[in-house]
Design an enzyme around this catalytic site. Structure first.
Site, PDB file in Angstrom:
ATOM      1  N   GLY A   9       0.843  -1.190   0.000  1.00  0.00           N
ATOM      2  CA  GLY A   9       0.000   0.000   0.000  1.00  0.00           C
ATOM      3  C   GLY A   9       0.878   1.239   0.000  1.00  0.00           C
ATOM      4  N   GLU A  49       8.516   4.261   7.782  1.00  0.00           N
ATOM      5  CA  GLU A  49       8.514   4.236   9.242  1.00  0.00           C
ATOM      6  C   GLU A  49       8.644   5.628   9.854  1.00  0.00           C
ATOM      7  OE1 GLU A  49       9.086   0.741  10.334  1.00  0.00           O
ATOM      8  OE2 GLU A  49       9.943  -0.044   8.485  1.00  0.00           O
ATOM      9  N   ILE A  93      12.644  12.153  -2.981  1.00  0.00           N
ATOM     10  CA  ILE A  93      11.239  11.757  -2.945  1.00  0.00           C
ATOM     11  C   ILE A  93      10.842  11.303  -4.348  1.00  0.00           C
ATOM     12  CG2 ILE A  93       8.879  12.556  -2.505  1.00  0.00           C
ATOM     13  CD1 ILE A  93      10.776  12.158  -0.033  1.00  0.00           C
ATOM     14  N   LEU A  94      10.510  10.027  -4.463  1.00  0.00           N
ATOM     15  CA  LEU A  94      10.301   9.429  -5.781  1.00  0.00           C
ATOM     16  C   LEU A  94       8.904   9.711  -6.313  1.00  0.00           C
ATOM     17  CD1 LEU A  94      12.079   6.044  -5.034  1.00  0.00           C
ATOM     18  CD2 LEU A  94      13.030   8.048  -6.175  1.00  0.00           C
ATOM     19  N   LYS A 111      16.041   7.519   0.627  1.00  0.00           N
ATOM     20  CA  LYS A 111      16.367   6.898   1.912  1.00  0.00           C
ATOM     21  C   LYS A 111      15.262   5.906   2.280  1.00  0.00           C
ATOM     22  CE  LYS A 111      19.237  10.354   4.280  1.00  0.00           C
ATOM     23  NZ  LYS A 111      19.152  11.426   5.279  1.00  0.00           N
ATOM     24  N   GLY A 112      14.201   6.369   2.830  1.00  0.00           N
ATOM     25  CA  GLY A 112      13.135   5.458   3.235  1.00  0.00           C
ATOM     26  C   GLY A 112      12.120   6.261   4.003  1.00  0.00           C
ATOM     27  N   LYS A 124       3.031  12.185  -4.170  1.00  0.00           N
ATOM     28  CA  LYS A 124       1.755  11.751  -3.595  1.00  0.00           C
ATOM     29  C   LYS A 124       1.919  10.565  -2.655  1.00  0.00           C
ATOM     30  CE  LYS A 124      -1.795  12.925  -6.979  1.00  0.00           C
ATOM     31  NZ  LYS A 124      -2.888  12.442  -7.816  1.00  0.00           N
TER      32      LYS A 124
END
Lengths: 488, 726
Positions: B456, B693, B617-618, B689-690, B621
């Protein structure tokens, strides 16, 4: 057993995404969501909690009206299949018309679906069909909407991914000009025609006892006389009105009642009216119907109703269920107690009235032949102040920890009379007669509410459970008294 | 053809809004039957007898397997990896709701009914339930990674103000909307499983090990996951139980956990009690930081909630000790839950920072800025990138921080008290081995394949963007397939590692694919580039051309046609590991404004802002939505979420969504997300990065800090339910 005048069907029928279907036997006694998923392959309806507590299984239940159908989202995981008799059920697969069912890959998206894609309202997608259903119902017959309206409409749909903002944005940005009303997508006439034959029949479904499986017996009467007669003959039967309580027991706890009396077809028991100085609530009125009507009659109660359960639960749950169940945290009972409402039961000997207080005092019980017909609530008079409170952990879609009702009559700064009722502080909702007596004749000032809080503190003896401790409930009672006083 | 960074709509959006996305429980197989779990009714003790005779006689029941008659097979446990556990509990019972049997029947109702009919006699013992009671037995597990530096006594001595406080974050459950579900089907010695999983590769290995069959014989399929948040990162016992049931009855078996079974059928966020000591000089310079954490674990695993990690690296502090101990309780093992370690760790550290700032009379943002650092104190390595300062200062400007009153309890709005809070956040930027295949067809269609997942998060969408941009083709030409072990090994969707890891693998594979196209164009007779050196030719934007004369060019598809190839494919990996001389983390700052009704104890979060430095930021949205979701989790952690156990039976009392409160729509505040520009190619080739979380980290602390600012009441026991305020 007494013979009934009307005809009897051994099955139910309803329209599902524009197609008429018949259901008989044990399938009719199960819950709608698993029926849709397993028997009809409509897996867009998701089962996430099986408890009516998340809205993932929301479908549109179209109940026939004089002009067509009134579509409302309900939780199909706790809604019995038999309660769909005579209705039109629309699932997410059927939102764009009967010919589109199953052809989602390149089919047309509705403006609600488009907005959900555009605003990124879906992440994992599991709550999404339920949200699309809710937003579809919300936008039906609506021109403009505020963010608060959208949020209120979505209170019964939990989402664990999006943080809701993208969904609210989707709800706000639906191209309403492109919306096709459901009554246009599914013209009511053929549906109503299709439901016509046998519409006035009672339904009786018997699943015979098998060596290894219990027998089940459902009766859906068409008249109060039939209902009472059958109830007398089947004293062990579970009476189902809206089904939001029994549905949970059947869905989660595996309750499989041997005998069920469904009141679903006592359709004219759903009046919500003002008669002279009384508010009259028909036993079969859903809480949504009540909320729509009482705004002009008792605005304070209408406001409180927006904090009950969820829209889906209010669309199914009825006056009768909430009162007869008499849960300690019932949100209706403090209001009815403070207003000294009466319940009207009907039975073999006719109608009988009993005050809500006496009903609770008695157990609560009613006679084996009786059904709740309606509730009569004396309306607050000119000069009386009614305040209702609900304290819950979560802001919405949550049970009360404590609920309260105050009805104050004061003149010239003196309390002539006050009625105070609480839910969530005892096994049943109750009045606080000692606190009321203490306040009578006292001047209205902030000190008096503090003193009254002390009296109340000693008058009640709440319980502890997972929602709140005894101490917390006690403190809330005192604070609610002070708050009522401070906000006068 | 720029695609990365664009707010592309979800490519799977249509499937989801129409209900057509197929989740694990929704695959239809011929002759499929249903399984229902049998769970222990006691929290500790022994099963003394089993009677399944009645269940076996029930109509439609095809098989009853209990620990008593089951083949003795074990499965690798979550931690440590070397530990294996029998797939059924019993006769010894470790926790209430432990799976001790399974009933298979032709219908789900009969399976449930059969499960009810399996009778057990127990010799129950008093279960161990309350963490605080077992503090004295707590021990540091072998996998501890304590952080220690400097001299605590010296730090204590040089502090002008010291805060000593204990913060309690209770057990929490993930509650993804989709319940865990498994369909298992055997064909001889080959097993196919449809499972709601965050990692099909791990599930495949577990099943191969459990049934002692070659890994090639196991295929795990999971195209869509209805949320996981860590709860589906480990293969829990119901998965091998479903496979065993299918083998036993010789038919495909479906097993779906009921919501109540999800409270004992998989792990949870471990209850943590963090004893913090934080001291600083009068100017705000931290001199001592100590975090001694106690967390719960099961009777046999040694799960450790790594709160020490954040304490060790977040701020500059010369004297520091961060340690953790665990105590055994009668519960299933804890597991990863959104931001394991940092979600709870940030409550201890960031609330203590707030308390210390208040004692020092400093603005809590100033205090954090004063102790900001570019060096990870736990290993003395520089951060590959760290934008905490930018996050804090941007947030201060955007949030209306100047409205905040230093003196708590002094800002009123009608009869409500209002307060503002801030907290820092961080999460390790993980980069793990992953691979992907890209195939270019002669008609221009591009197929990207990896066994990674989209929970998701938006992986289907951003992978589409990465392939489209790197190859220079329209996003509509690209199709992504995920979640199937027949595809190239992709990383498990956990630790916020998917974008950086699999995204980089796709980037590399696409780059390699372009090289192949260049070779093809220069080697194929009849190509305008035929015979040119590959160094003189480039592939970009769907065309292959001579760098010194771009008019000499041909399209990708023409190159394939000329060469007579129907397709070209490349399988790539994400390449080099991160360099060891840097420390890799994402950072963020969370801001909250709350309104408190002190009479009823009700807290309303009115406004939130999260500012994040999370690499490239890929997709604007999907990234925003991830962060919003995490921040709302922070509201749940701060105000509602609490798994409560019956002390006598160790049974979860709040085992449904009506009693375990996840935030609902009405809890949504005015909320916004900002990203500070950052691109960290030292972290990953793709520069990301990620983000999965990071959104929750610090969110709960910022709310608790705002409640203090509003009321002057410091609540250290989470969640901040009404009873703690009135």
């Amino acid at each position: 057993m007494k013979r009934f005048a009307g005809l009897m069907r051994d099955h139910i029928f309803f329209f599902l995404n524009g197609q008429k279907i018949q259901v008989r036997g044990r399938e009719a006694l199960g819950m709608l969501a698993p029926f849709l998923r397993r028997e009809r392959g409509l897996t867009g309806t998701k089962i996430a909690c099986a408890h009516g507590a998340c809205g993932s299984c929301s479908i549109l239940l179209g109940r026939p009206t004089q002009s067509g159908f009134n579509y409302q989202p309900i939780n199909s995981c706790i809604f019995p299949v038999f309660a769909c008799d005579g209705a039109h059920v629309i699932t997410v697969e059927g939102l764009n018309g009967p010919d589109k069912v199953g052809g989602q890959d390149d089919g047309v998206l509705s403006p609600v679906q488009c907005a959900m894609v555009d605003c990124h309202g879906a992440q994992c997608g599991f709550c999404t069909p339920g949200i699309v259903i809710t937003l579809t119902a919300f936008h039906e017959n609506r021109v403009q909407s505020s963010a608060e309206d959208v949020k209120a409409a979505l209170e019964g749909n939990l989402c664990r991914c999006t943080g809701y903002s993208p969904i609210i944005e989707a709800g706000m940005s639906v191209e309403t000009a492109d919306l096709r009303p459901l009554t246009q997508i599914y013209p009511p006439e053929p549906l109503l025609d299709g439901l016509n034959a046998g519409a006035s029949d009672a339904v009786e479904i018997r699943v015979p006892e098998d060596e290894l499986e219990i027998g089940q017996h459902l009766f859906v009467p068409r008249s109060p006389e039939e209902a009472i007669c059958w109830k007398v003959a089947h004293p062990e039967a579970i009476v189902v009105s809206g089904g939001t309580e029994v549905g949970v027991a059947m869905s989660v706890k595996g309750l499989a009642p041997r005998e069920i009396l469904s009141l679903a077809h006592l359709e004219d028991w759903d009046e919500v009216t003002r008669e002279n100085d009384e508010l009259v609530l028909g036993a079969r009125a859903t809480w949504t119907q009540v909320a729509e009507q009482v705004g002009a009659i008792v605005p304070e109660f209408a406001t409180l109703l927006t904090r009950w359960g969820s829209p889906q639960l209010r669309n199914a749950g009825t006056v009768a269920g909430n009162i007869i169940r008499a849960a300690p945290i019932s949100d209706s009972l403090p209001f009815l107690l403070a207003c000294e409402a009466e319940l009207e039961f009907i039975g073999e000997l006719g109608a009988r009235r009993v005050t809500v207080a006496d009903f609770l005092e008695s157990g609560p019980t009613m006679r084996p032949d009786e059904l709740l017909r309606r509730v009569l609530v004396p309306l607050p008079k000119e000069g009386q102040t009614l305040r209702l409170f609900k304290v819950s952990k979560r802001r919405a879609f949550d049970r009360s920890i404590v609920s309260a009702a105050f009805l104050l009559t004061a003149s010239d700064g003196v309390i002539e009379d006050i009625k105070i009722a609480f839910g969530g502080v005892a096994p049943l909702a109750l009045r606080l007669p000692q606190t009321e007596a203490f306040l009578q004749g006292k001047p209205v000032n902030s000190a008096i509410w503090r003193e009254a809080a002390t009296v109340a503190y000693n008058e009640i003896s709440p319980y502890s459970d997972a929602a709140a401790s005894r101490e917390h409930r006690t403190r809330l009672v005192a604070n609610l008294l002070r708050k009522f006083g401070a906000e006068l | 053809m720029e695609a990365i960074g664009k707010p592309l709509d979800r490519v799977d959006g249509r499937l989801k809004v129409t209900g057509a996305a197929t989740y694990a429980a929704e695959f239809e197989l011929p002759n499929m039957v249903h399984a229902a779990l049998v769970q222990s009714g006691i929290g500790a003790g022994r099963v003394t007898s089993v009677d399944d005779s009645q269940a076996r006689r029930l109509k439609g029941v095809l098989g009853v397997i209990t620990f008593d008659n089951s083949p003795k097979i074990s499965t690798p446990a979550s931690r440590p990896a070397s530990l294996t556990k029998p797939i059924f509990g019993g006769p010894e019972i470790e926790y209430n709701g432990q799976h001790i049997g399974v009933v298979v029947a032709d219908t789900l109702e009969r399976a449930f009914q059969g499960a009810e009919m399996v009778r057990f006699q127990y010799a129950a013992q008093k279960p161990r339930v309350e963490l605080a009671e077992f503090k004295s037995e707590a021990f540091a597990p072998g996998n501890s990674r304590p952080s220690s530096r400097g001299d605590l006594n010296a730090g204590r001595a040089s502090a002008a103000q010291i805060v000593t406080a204990s913060y309690d974050v209770p057990t929490e459950h993930h509650n993804p909307m989709e319940p865990h579900a498994t369909i298992a089907v055997w064909n001889g010695d080959a097993l196919t499983v449809y499972d709601s999983s965050q990692g099909v590769e791990g599930c495949r290995r577990t099943l191969a090990d459990t049934f002692n069959i070659p890994i090639e014989n196991v295929r795990v399929i999971c195209p869509f996951v209805g949320g996981g948040f860590g709860s589906k990162g480990t293969t829990w016992m119901h998965v091998p139980i479903a496979a065993l049931a299918a083998r036993t009855v010789g038919r495909p078996v479906k097993l779906v956990l009921r919501r109540q079974e999800m409270f004992s059928g998989h792990g949870y966020r471990s209850h943590t009690i963090q004893d913090m000591e934080l001291g600083a000089q009068a100017d705000g310079t931290l001199t001592i930081t100590r975090n001694s954490t106690l967390n719960e674990t099961s009777m046999s695993d040694d799960w450790r909630e790594d709160t020490a990690r954040m304490t060790g690296m977040m701020y500059a502090c010369p004297n520091l000790e961060a340690t953790g101990k665990i105590a055994r309780l009668n519960k299933i093992s804890p597991t990863y839950m959104r931001a394991p370690g940092e979600a709870a760790g940030s409550v201890g550290l960031e609330c203590a920072m707030d308390e210390l700032a208040a004692k020092l009379g400093m603005d809590p943002i100033e205090f954090r800025l004063h102790n900001d650092t570019q060096i990870d104190g736990s290993n003395k390595k520089p951060f590959s990138s760290r934008a905490l300062k930018e996050c804090l200062t941007l947030g201060r400007d955007k949030f209306g921080w100047s409205e905040r009153k230093m003196e708590p309890g002094t800002l009123r709005q009608g009869r409500y008290l209002v307060g503002y809070g801030v907290a820092g956040g961080t999460y390790p930027a993980n980069f793990r081995p992953s691979s992907a295949r890209i195939m270019l067809m002669q008609n221009g269609a591009v197929l990207v394949q990896s066994s990674s997942h989209d929970l998701g998060t938006g992986a289907y969408t951003i992978f589409t963007q990465i392939a489209a941009e790197e190859l220079g083709v329209p996003v509509d030409n690209v199709r992504v397939e995920l979640g199937d072990t027949k595809l190239p090994d992709g990383v498990t969707a956990g630790g916020s590692a998917t974008s950086a890891s699999t995204g980089s693998a796709i980037l590399n594979a696409a780059g390699e694919l372009k090289k192949r196209l260049v070779s093809l164009a220069t080697e194929t007779k009849g190509s305008p580039l035929s015979g040119m050196a590959i160094t003189e030719v480039k592939a970009e934007n769907g065309r292959i051309f001579a760098t010194n004369n771009p008019t000499k060019n041909l399209s990708y598809t023409d190159a394939l046609k000329l060469a007579g190839q129907t397709s070209v494919e490349v399988t790539g990996s994400n390449g080099r590991a991160q360099r060891a001389n840097l420390s890799y983390y994402s950072f963020g700052a969370q801001f909250s404004k709350v309104r408190v009704d002190l009479e009823l104890g009700q807290i309303r979060v009115e406004k939130m802002l999260g500012v994040f430095g999370a690499g490239r930021i890929l997709n604007a949205k999907t990234a925003r939505s991830q962060m919003l979701g995490g921040m709302i989790w922070g509201i749940g952690m701060a105000l509602h979420e609490h798994t409560q156990y019956d002390p006598n039976t160790a049974r979860v009392v709040t085992r449904n969504l009506a009693d375990y409160h996840i935030p609902c729509c009405a809890d949504t505040p005015e909320i916004e997300v900002e990203f500070v520009p950052e691109e960290d190619t030292q972290m990953s080739p793709i520069g990301a990065k990620g983000i999965g979380e990071l959104g929750i980290v610090g969110a709960a602390a910022s709310i608790a800090n705002a409640v203090y600012n509003a009321t002057g009441k410091r609540i250290r026991e989470f969640p901040l339910t009404p009873d703690k305020l009135v």
